[in-house]
Scaffold this active site. Structure first.
Site, PDB file in Angstrom:
ATOM      1  N   ARG A   1     -10.170 -11.231   2.456  1.00 15.13           N
ATOM      2  CA  ARG A   1     -11.093 -12.260   1.972  1.00 15.13           C
ATOM      3  C   ARG A   1     -10.508 -13.663   2.136  1.00 15.13           C
ATOM      4  NH1 ARG A   1     -11.285  -9.586  -3.798  1.00 15.13           N
ATOM      5  NH2 ARG A   1     -10.973  -7.811  -2.396  1.00 15.13           N
TER       6      ARG A   1
ATOM      7  N   LYS B   1       0.832  -1.199   0.000  1.00 11.69           N
ATOM      8  CA  LYS B   1       0.000   0.000   0.000  1.00 11.69           C
ATOM      9  C   LYS B   1       0.869   1.253   0.000  1.00 11.69           C
ATOM     10  CE  LYS B   1      -3.787  -1.937   2.805  1.00 11.69           C
ATOM     11  NZ  LYS B   1      -4.915  -1.725   1.886  1.00 11.69           N
TER      12      LYS B   1
ATOM     13  N   ASP C   1      -2.722  -7.729  -1.368  1.00 11.38           N
ATOM     14  CA  ASP C   1      -3.492  -6.740  -0.613  1.00 11.38           C
ATOM     15  C   ASP C   1      -4.982  -7.087  -0.596  1.00 11.38           C
ATOM     16  OD1 ASP C   1      -3.793  -4.497   0.970  1.00 11.38           O
ATOM     17  OD2 ASP C   1      -4.076  -3.139  -0.731  1.00 11.38           O
TER      18      ASP C   1
ATOM     19  N   ASP D   1      -7.870  -2.207  10.392  1.00  9.19           N
ATOM     20  CA  ASP D   1      -8.362  -3.229   9.471  1.00  9.19           C
ATOM     21  C   ASP D   1      -8.975  -4.408  10.215  1.00  9.19           C
ATOM     22  OD1 ASP D   1      -8.847  -3.802   6.829  1.00  9.19           O
ATOM     23  OD2 ASP D   1      -6.974  -4.875   6.505  1.00  9.19           O
TER      24      ASP D   1
END
Length: 474
Positions: free
Chosen positions: A328, A254, A324, A265
């Site tokens: 998931r 990032k 990144d 996060d």
């Protein structure tokens, strides 16, 4: 990690007396578009029209959040403009009262529950790391006409929200995966069963996707499983929350701007913990199970790479095309684990995609549902909580974007419809009804707002609690 207002800078109490009857060093008088409420009118009559005279003299219109402090021989009065949303009114009032020095305040309890909730949420601070942090003087707020049970409920809900905010606001060198697991263990004191799995146990289960994300960090992962099981519960809700305590992006690194708030996060996991705490405090009659795959996504010689193929707990394989898109992967294993434990319906919360923020902005969460009725239940619960969500489609045609030539799935599609393809990816790992809330926008406030300062918002806690209450009535 203790909520800022407890044991109490701001305390709330229900009171039967009206503004005209009650005694307090400061009385708050509501004004909406130049008009006083009936209690305010009665007080003004008692004061010989003093309030209306002051409003006229100062040009006070009573716009939302507008306020005017009057110090008179008859006492101190704070004229305060009502917002359309009583929670926002309460939050703004708490922030104004925090700057004043009155030990006791009398407030008319219009729409008592949301007002009380707003006052408590608006009072939140996170300043434990500031050298200038000073002890605040307590303020006792008497809510005229409030139901005592509603006030107590607001306190218990706020405690869960505060805890979720505290967890998100903790710096990542403090809140490691192990520290998050230790925080979860504190729920045992409230009757919640907590199991924490270490790296070896996670590997033995076969959570290959979760472990791949975690392997680049010096701080080992932890899988957190929670169970709140009140006696006589007839319904059950399973929660899954994203638990990335820091996300660098891995080799798909990032930029600085995108990484600066990545201590947050794990806001989905924090919402699960906060809701479990409040549910236990409230004694809600529904069994709740929660699952958090806690880890860091870092860059090192051990970190997972683009092109790696991972075997998930479900048995499906995933080709990594972006490190990144790690949340998931951890959620895939957590969702599959929840279903193995007998979940009938799952509500999952995660700061999953920037695409959801592009689509809906920073105040609205994206809602995806594999089953319409379950999606509507969560949507209605969020509306009642004052937490903004908007349903987006699980467009099946976009499933093609996740096809891999070497594995069952890729972990990303192309840039278009990124929030949808992320939701479709998650849906691959469960067969029971799933609602996925992408809270990437509203989980972390970049500036102060009516219900709190910059930082973690605790978004999702109140929605979860309303979902639980709804199930408890079935």
């Amino acid at each position: 990690m203790r909520a800022w207002y407890l044991p109490g800078v701001i305390t709330l109490h229900a009171l039967e007396a009206t503004l005209a009857e009650g005694k307090a060093p400061l009385k708050v008088v509501w004004v909406k578009k130049g008009e006083l409420t009936p209690q305010g009118e009665a007080l003004d009559v008692r004061l010989g029209g003093l309030l209306r005279q002051a409003m006229a003299g100062a040009g006070f219109k009573g716009e939302a959040g507008e306020n005017l402090l009057l110090s008179t021989p008859e006492g101190h009065f704070l004229l305060f403009g009502l917002d359309e949303d009583p929670r926002a009114t309460g939050g703004r009032l708490a922030q104004v009262l925090g700057k004043l020095s009155f030990p006791e305040v009398l407030v008319e309890a219009l729409e008592a529950y949301p007002l009380a909730e707003g006052i408590l949420l608006g009072a939140y601070r996170f300043d434990r790391y500031k050298a200038s942090n000073k002890e605040e003087k307590p303020v006792a707020i008497q809510l005229s006409g409030a139901n005592p049970e509603e006030v107590e409920r607001a306190k218990k809900v706020a405690e869960g929200v505060y805890w979720a905010r505290d967890l998100v606001n903790e710096p990542p060198n403090v809140l490691t995966p192990e520290a998050l697991a230790e925080a979860a263990l504190s729920l045992k004191a409230f009757g919640v069963e907590v199991e924490v799995l270490d790296e070896g146990a996670i590997q033995a289960l076969g959570m290959g996707a979760f472990l791949a994300v975690a392997q680049g960090s010096e701080n080992p992962p932890r899988f957190i499983a929670l169970r709140y099981a009140p006696e006589g519960a007839r319904e059950r809700l399973d929660l899954v929350g994203k638990g990335l305590t820091f996300d660098s992006g891995g080799y798909s690194l990032k930029p600085t701007e995108g990484m600066a708030t990545m201590k947050g996060d794990m806001a989905g996991g924090a919402a699960v913990l906060g809701a479990m705490k409040s549910a236990a405090l409230l004694g809600l009659p529904v069994e709740i199970r929660g699952y958090i795959a806690a880890c860091e996504n870092m860059v090192s010689g051990r970190a997972y790479r683009l092109g790696d193929v991972l075997k998930t707990l479900s048995g499906k394989t995933v080709e990594v095309m972006n490190t990144d898109a790690e949340g998931r992967l951890t959620l895939a294993d957590a969702l599959a684990y929840a279903e193995r434990q007998g979940a009938k319906r799952i509500l999952e919360l995660s700061t999953l995609t920037g695409s959801a923020v592009v689509a809906l902005g920073e105040e609205v969460a994206a809602l995806f549902a594999t089953e319409e009725t379950w999606g509507k239940q969560v949507e209605e619960a969020a509306k009642k909580a004052g937490e903004k969500v908007w349903p987006l489609p699980l467009e099946k045609a976009y499933r093609e974007k996740l096809k891999s030539p070497v594995a069952d799935l890729k972990n990303v599609g192309d840039r278009n419809g990124g929030a949808i393809t992320a939701a479709l990816f998650l849906a691959e790992f469960v067969t029971v009804p799933l609602v996925h809330l992408d809270i990437a926008g509203p989980a972390f406030a970049k500036k102060a707002h009516a219900l709190g300062p910059e930082g973690g918002t605790g978004f999702g806690v109140r929605t979860i609690l309303n979902v639980v209450q709804g199930l408890g009535k079935v």
